[in-house]
Design an enzyme around this catalytic site. Structure first.
Site: not given
Ligand code: ADP
Ligand code: ZN
Length: 228
Positions: A23, A137
């Site tokens: 997102k 990440r």
């Protein structure tokens, strides 16, 4: 309103999907291409935690456990941010709403300003892959660009491609145990919003297991249609 004129309102887009679905990455790309403002309640909450505000102090432990912060806090933070002047350009909501109570609050907020949701876009992914995506990440501390050890490394190790900063950040909640809890919270509390927006005729689904650019292309056509 006297009804003589349909107000031209800025686009309101919602990105739905579990943690790790991409997102934030896609929201940033939409922001660049369309001049929209990305509103991430996760980012707003992390800023509140870092600033040590009363809301941030209440949210910190909840976020570290992978649970959802109370609707009351999140709705207050989001509605404040939505009232900022830059939001007249249009917004991409990333990580909000996450519960039915939040979705209803958003409907009421938009109704009060004669705005509407152009599209709620569900990024459809396999849960099993999300743990790997999230555990690798990191983000640039200089400009906020997102990276991944395997899927999206920086061109030069430790140096941001965009701004050249060497200050890379990893989130405290991006570890395997917390990720499992965040996925559970998604399925229990957020996934029902897919039906909620389908019921409003606002839902689009996009397969989001592929490459970032492929997903961006699919998203682009949904956004073009929704804002036409
Ligand atoms: P992700 O979607 O990758 O899990 P976010 O940055 O959107 O990450 O959110 C991180 C954490 O912040 C969530 O696990 C939750 O504790 C809190 N949070 C963010 N947005 C909301 C929201 N709309 N409602 C409740 N809690 C939220
Ligand atoms: Zn950077």
């Amino acid at each position: 309103m006297d009804g003589s004129k349909t107000p031209v309102t800025a686009p309101v887009l919602i990105l739905l999907g579990p943690p790790g679905a991409g997102k934030g990455t896609q929201a940033r790309m939409l922001e660049d291409r369309h001049g929209l403002v990305q509103l991430s309640t996760g980012d707003l909450l992390r800023a509140a935690v870092a600033a040590g505000t009363p809301a941030g102090q209440r949210a910190k432990a909840v976020m570290e456990a992978g649970d959802l912060v109370s609707d009351e806090i999140v709705i207050a933070i989001l509605s404040d941010r939505l009232a900022d002047a830059d939001c007249v350009r249009g917004v991409i909501l990333d990580g909000f709403p996450r519960t039915t109570v939040q979705a209803e609050a958003l409907d009421a907020l938009l109704q009060a300003t004669s705005q509407r949701i152009n599209a709620a876009i569900s990024l459809e992914v396999d849960d099993a892959a999300m743990v790997d995506r999230i555990s690798g990440r990191f983000t640039c501390g200089g400009c906020g660009e997102g990276y991944h050890d395997t899927f999206k490394p920086t061109a030069k190790p430790g140096v941001c491609d965009h701004c050249g900063s060497t200050e890379m950040k990893r989130r405290a909640d991006d570890n395997a145990e917390t990720v499992a809890q965040r996925l559970a919270a998604y399925h229990a509390q957020t996934a029902p919003l897919i039906d909620y927006y389908a019921g409003q005729g606002a839902l689009s689904r996009i397969p989001a297991m592929g490459a970032i650019d492929e997903i961006a292309t699919a998203l682009e056509s949904v956004v073009a249609q929704a804002t036409a």
